[in-house]
Design a protein around this motif. Structure first.
Motif, PDB file in Angstrom:
ATOM      1  N   PRO A  31     -19.947  63.644  17.373  1.00  0.00           N
ATOM      2  CA  PRO A  31     -20.980  62.710  17.824  1.00  0.00           C
ATOM      3  C   PRO A  31     -21.112  61.523  16.873  1.00  0.00           C
ATOM      4  N   LEU A  32     -21.658  60.445  17.382  1.00  0.00           N
ATOM      5  CA  LEU A  32     -21.922  59.251  16.597  1.00  0.00           C
ATOM      6  C   LEU A  32     -22.871  59.608  15.453  1.00  0.00           C
ATOM      7  N   SER A  33     -22.547  59.179  14.240  1.00  0.00           N
ATOM      8  CA  SER A  33     -23.405  59.511  13.101  1.00  0.00           C
ATOM      9  C   SER A  33     -23.533  58.331  12.140  1.00  0.00           C
ATOM     10  N   VAL A  34     -24.668  58.319  11.448  1.00  0.00           N
ATOM     11  CA  VAL A  34     -24.973  57.312  10.430  1.00  0.00           C
ATOM     12  C   VAL A  34     -25.272  58.074   9.144  1.00  0.00           C
ATOM     13  N   ALA A  35     -24.576  57.732   8.059  1.00  0.00           N
ATOM     14  CA  ALA A  35     -24.750  58.483   6.809  1.00  0.00           C
ATOM     15  C   ALA A  35     -24.591  57.569   5.594  1.00  0.00           C
ATOM     16  N   VAL A  64     -16.448  52.293  16.252  1.00  0.00           N
ATOM     17  CA  VAL A  64     -17.762  51.677  16.090  1.00  0.00           C
ATOM     18  C   VAL A  64     -17.745  50.293  16.732  1.00  0.00           C
ATOM     19  N   LYS A  65     -18.683  50.061  17.647  1.00  0.00           N
ATOM     20  CA  LYS A  65     -18.811  48.752  18.295  1.00  0.00           C
ATOM     21  C   LYS A  65     -19.690  47.836  17.458  1.00  0.00           C
ATOM     22  N   ASN A  66     -20.907  48.294  17.118  1.00  0.00           N
ATOM     23  CA  ASN A  66     -21.784  47.489  16.263  1.00  0.00           C
ATOM     24  C   ASN A  66     -22.910  48.326  15.687  1.00  0.00           C
ATOM     25  N   LEU A  67     -23.618  47.714  14.747  1.00  0.00           N
ATOM     26  CA  LEU A  67     -24.770  48.339  14.112  1.00  0.00           C
ATOM     27  C   LEU A  67     -25.840  47.272  13.964  1.00  0.00           C
ATOM     28  N   LYS A  68     -26.967  47.485  14.615  1.00  0.00           N
ATOM     29  CA  LYS A  68     -28.102  46.562  14.513  1.00  0.00           C
ATOM     30  C   LYS A  68     -29.030  47.076  13.420  1.00  0.00           C
ATOM     31  N   ALA A 133     -21.299  53.008  19.692  1.00  0.00           N
ATOM     32  CA  ALA A 133     -19.863  53.295  19.687  1.00  0.00           C
ATOM     33  C   ALA A 133     -19.191  52.493  20.799  1.00  0.00           C
ATOM     34  N   LYS A 134     -17.884  52.369  20.728  1.00  0.00           N
ATOM     35  CA  LYS A 134     -17.135  51.615  21.739  1.00  0.00           C
ATOM     36  C   LYS A 134     -17.215  52.250  23.122  1.00  0.00           C
ATOM     37  N   ASP A 135     -17.530  53.544  23.194  1.00  0.00           N
ATOM     38  CA  ASP A 135     -17.665  54.198  24.501  1.00  0.00           C
ATOM     39  C   ASP A 135     -19.085  54.106  25.061  1.00  0.00           C
ATOM     40  N   GLY A 136     -19.977  53.368  24.359  1.00  0.00           N
ATOM     41  CA  GLY A 136     -21.341  53.166  24.836  1.00  0.00           C
ATOM     42  C   GLY A 136     -22.373  54.121  24.261  1.00  0.00           C
ATOM     43  N   GLU A 137     -21.944  55.162  23.563  1.00  0.00           N
ATOM     44  CA  GLU A 137     -22.885  56.095  22.944  1.00  0.00           C
ATOM     45  C   GLU A 137     -23.713  55.344  21.901  1.00  0.00           C
TER      46      GLU A 137
END
Length: 150
Positions: A31-35, A64-68, A133-137
């Motif tokens: 899964p998408l994660s931020v660490a 990763v598509k972007n991070l706001k 993420a690039k898949d929209g998650e």
């Protein structure tokens, strides 16, 4: 006897090979994660501007598509009503660069002028991030890091 040994070894290789394939398939579905998030605030001094810098690692199997990124005072309305992904729609994005595998190192930096500093509430602040993420998650972390404005 040698025949039974060969059959046992062959069966073991098949079982271990299947387990390895399963592990590889599962690893691709993380899964998408931020660490490893960190924030640093430097107040302006005299005529020299200060800065705010936030860094984090974002991992996504699809890329990763972007991070706001949004810094918000602990005393704001977000503290009472809660921050949502919709609140993050218009905020600025960090710069993300691949750092190995499915992980990107994202950095957001902005200068802080004396006027910005004077208008900012003093005390504890939080950093919220919305990773996509690039898949929209997406993943919203409302308190990825903290810092203090003195």
């Amino acid at each position: 006897m040698a025949r039974r040994t060969v059959l046992a070894v062959t069966a073991g290789v098949v079982v271990l090979g299947g387990a390895g394939a399963f592990a590889l398939a599962y690893a691709g579905e993380r899964p998408l994660s931020v660490a490893h998030s960190a924030a640093r605030y430097t107040a302006p001094v005299g005529e020299r501007d200060g800065s705010f810098t936030f860094t984090t690692d974002v991992t996504a199997s699809a890329g990763v598509k972007n991070l706001k990124v949004l810094a918000w005072p602990a005393s704001s309305s977000f503290a009472k009503k809660g921050l949502t992904a919709k609140d993050m729609a218009a905020v600025e994005s960090a710069v993300c660069k691949p750092s190995g595998g499915d992980t990107a190192r994202c950095t957001y930096t902005v200068k802080v002028t004396s006027a910005d500093s004077e208008a900012s509430p003093r005390g504890a602040w939080h950093v919220a991030v919305l990773a996509t993420a690039k898949d929209g998650e997406t993943k919203l972390v409302t308190k990825a890091a903290d810092f203090t404005v003195a």
